[in-house]
Write an enzyme that holds these catalytic residues in place. Structure first.
Site, PDB file in Angstrom:
ATOM      1  N   CYS A  66      13.041 -32.292  -1.633  1.00 14.45           N
ATOM      2  CA  CYS A  66      14.112 -32.526  -1.125  1.00 14.45           C
ATOM      3  C   CYS A  66      14.505 -32.105   0.352  1.00 14.45           C
ATOM      4  O   CYS A  66      14.802 -33.198   1.355  1.00 14.45           O
ATOM      5  CB  CYS A  66      15.405 -32.225  -1.958  1.00 14.45           C
ATOM      6  SG  CYS A  66      15.196 -30.447  -2.437  1.00 14.45           S
ATOM      7  N   HIS A  83      20.988 -29.078  -2.642  1.00 15.00           N
ATOM      8  CA  HIS A  83      20.678 -30.673  -2.455  1.00 15.00           C
ATOM      9  C   HIS A  83      21.053 -30.750  -1.003  1.00 15.00           C
ATOM     10  O   HIS A  83      21.892 -30.221  -0.359  1.00 15.00           O
ATOM     11  CB  HIS A  83      21.860 -31.053  -3.312  1.00 15.00           C
ATOM     12  CG  HIS A  83      21.798 -32.651  -3.561  1.00 15.00           C
ATOM     13  ND1 HIS A  83      20.694 -33.129  -3.738  1.00 15.00           N
ATOM     14  CD2 HIS A  83      22.831 -33.571  -3.158  1.00 15.00           C
ATOM     15  CE1 HIS A  83      21.007 -34.618  -3.801  1.00 15.00           C
ATOM     16  NE2 HIS A  83      22.275 -34.673  -3.300  1.00 15.00           N
TER      17      HIS A  83
END
Lengths: 285, 325
Positions: free
Chosen positions: B91, B166
């Site tokens: 990510c 995230h």
């Protein structure tokens, strides 16, 4: 289903792993265990997972020949996660190999699959076992229904299995054995006085700093205070607690036994210090 | 990690400006990533030219699901670069790629330029797969993940410290502020920004502040990173200009800024060395030194007391002794 009329066809060290709900992640569970394939007294083939700490047989699945297979989870990054799957259902049971060495994974899995296919076969084992290995758990070869006498090799494997399983259950009889952690020993409070009181010990430590930082007491101090070093100590501590680091600690010049726990590791380091300290490193202050 | 079905060899890395900046260096992009401690116009202005903001966050376990934070609209006709996150642990690097892919005339190394032109016109899913299957990119990403994860890998230890952050990128594309989140179907368009000295950052600040405000208090851990030009070259030329012009007091201000910036780079380099290093030999050498100095036994006794107190405190808190490390 413990009974003398049951017959262990094969056993190897393995833990269980579980799928994280709603995802495809499989998380290994740390409990030490063993996978056993057993001819039960009911005449059926059982796939058993036994907790090597408590001795409890927590999973006991009755299998029908050719229905189940034990396959490597190819997506697993480290390559030692396996799944037991069935032709007749979507059930999945995940396991991870716990033998210290990967050397015999294929052999265990090959024999397991051949037995799952046909429980009557006699597994073929690689006879080139290292002498006096305590870190691997060779399975007992089945004498089989044919009643063939076990070979000396099979007997040796059996003894070795019993020794290693017995050894781990004895060790686990004292769950407080590792009641300290490396992170609480390698603290700045313990180490910084050492650097000032025994500067003569520093040159032996510097080579283990990252190669691209200057070999100075300042670098050492920054390193031991860093989150990266603390995380490494924590990882090593946890790895030692698995009791499976025998191979790894040999590279540090320690006996294999030092890889069986935090206490054992520290004892071995202490002995090494006494040995080396008796020579030219003798302290005079 | 082990049993991780979807990481395809991508390892977890720390979300740290030093790690991102090292990655940019490998990509041949003359930018750096800095921590952003405030969204105030002044602190943003100090970091200009600023190309993108990276918002990284995680919910704390007490909350259930993500609140509706949308202030924009999905843009399925997004004209720029957008890749879905198709593997785990990638990510951070993916967020950087989503930002870099939308910066006009980006200076970059040949490998990145090739990858960008290769993925032109791909749908987000295919694009994500193309990016995460680039071996050189994965190696650049993995270069700063702790090697202990490699040497101890065969043990399949469950990781307790895995922080699932995230990553969402905010940046200007063709006059609008966009939010690029590799876990969402499309980029989210947050409207056009006004022409002002602050430019797109004014709109981005509103969107991010609104987003932070939607979470219940204490339910969100986040940090903000800024993708910006490497300020060192311009500081150096500025310094030379001021010195040549004999403007000494202004020059000395720049010297202070330069030395702060250099100290930060030195710290990043040191930390990155620590990240690449396998500390097992050091752990052994330190314990051996304690043994030789005769203080290992005392340290062990101290550690046992600490552990005992810790276990007792956990029991008092009703947590049992399930998690003794």
């Amino acid at each position: 289903m413990a009974s003398e009329s049951r017959n262990i066809l094969l056993a190897f060290k393995a833990g269980r792993a579980f799928r994280r709900e709603g995802t495809n992640y499989v998380d290994p569970h740390p409990a030490k265990g063993a996978v056993m394939l057993v001819n039960g007294e009911d005449g059926l083939l059982h796939f058993v997972w036994k907790d090597r700490t408590t001795g409890a047989e927590e999973e006991d699945l009755i299998l029908f020949p050719s229905d189940a297979s034990f396959a490597k989870v190819t997506q697993s990054a480290w390559g030692r996660t396996y799944v037991l799957k069935f032709l007749s259902s979507n059930q999945r049971h995940f396991f991870w190999m716990q033998d210290a060495s990967t050397r015999r994974d294929d052999e265990f899995v090959g024999n397991l699959n051949r037995l799952l296919d046909d429980p009557e076969i006699i597994p073929v084992w690689d006879s080139r076992q290292p002498e006096a290995s305590t870190s691997t758990a060779p399975p007992p070869a089945s004498a089989g229904p044919s009643g063939a006498a076990p070979t000396p090799e099979q007997l040796a494997q059996l003894r070795s299995l019993i020794t290693s399983m017995g050894a781990s259950s004895t060790a686990n009889a004292q769950p407080q054995a590792d009641d300290l952690s490396l992170g609480d020993i390698l603290t700045p409070a313990n180490l910084i006085p050492l650097f000032t009181s025994h500067p003569n010990l520093l040159p032996a430590i510097f080579p283990f700093l990252p190669p691209d930082v200057p070999p100075t007491a300042d670098s050492l101090q920054r390193t031991i205070n860093s989150p990266q070093f603390r995380a490494a100590v924590r990882d090593f501590d946890r790895a030692l607690r698995t009791g499976l680091l025998g191979g790894l600690v040999r590279s540090l010049g320690l006996p294999e036994e030092a890889g069986t726990g935090v206490e054992a590791f520290l004892r071995a380091v202490q002995a090494q210090a006494a040995r080396e300290g008796g020579g030219d490193h003798m302290q005079t202050d | 990690m082990s049993g991780d079905d979807d990481s395809s060899g991508w390892q977890l890395t720390e979300s740290d400006p030093g790690v991102f900046t090292e990655l940019l260096k490998t990509l041949g992009v003359p930018y750096i990533v800095d921590d952003l401690y405030s969204l105030e116009p002044d602190s943003l202005a100090a970091l200009q030219p600023l190309h993108a903001l990276i918002f990284l966050f995680k919910w704390l376990p007490s909350t259930e699901g993500e609140p509706d934070v949308s202030t924009g609209r999905y843009d399925s006709e997004f004209p720029g670069f957008f890749a879905h996150q198709t593997v785990n642990n990638a990510c951070a690097t993916l967020a950087v790629m989503n930002a870099l892919g939308n910066i006009p005339s980006l200076p970059s190394g040949p490998q990145l330029a090739d990858l960008m032109s290769f993925t032109t016109g791909m749908d987000p899913q295919t694009c994500g797969m193309a990016i995460t299957s680039a071996d050189w990119l994965r190696e650049a990403h993995n270069a700063l993940s702790p090697p202990s994860a490699i040497s101890l890998d065969g043990l399949g230890l469950p990781k307790t410290t895995e922080d699932a952050y995230h990553f969402v990128v905010y940046l200007p594309v063709m006059g609008s502020v966009y939010e690029l989140d590799g876990l969402k179907a499309y980029p989210v368009r947050h409207g056009e920004y006004e022409e002002s000295p602050e430019g797109w950052l004014k709109r981005a600040r509103e969107v991010i502040e609104h987003r932070i405000g939607t979470y219940p208090t204490g339910a969100l851990e986040f940090s903000l990173l800024a993708l910006r030009d490497d300020p060192l070259p311009s500081m150096q030329s500025q310094l030379k200009r001021l010195q040549d012009a004999g403007r000494d007091s202004e020059a000395s201000e720049i010297i202070v800024k330069l030395s702060n910036e250099n100290a930060k780079r030195e710290r990043w380099a040191f930390e990155n060395s620590l990240r690449r290093h396998n500390h097992m030999g050091l752990v052994h050498a330190l314990l051996l030194a304690l043994g030789k100095a005769g203080t290992l036994d005392a340290a062990k006794e101290g550690a046992k007391k600490v552990m005992k107190t810790r276990v007792e405190r956990r029991k008092e808190l009703g947590m049992g002794d399930m998690d003794e490390d």
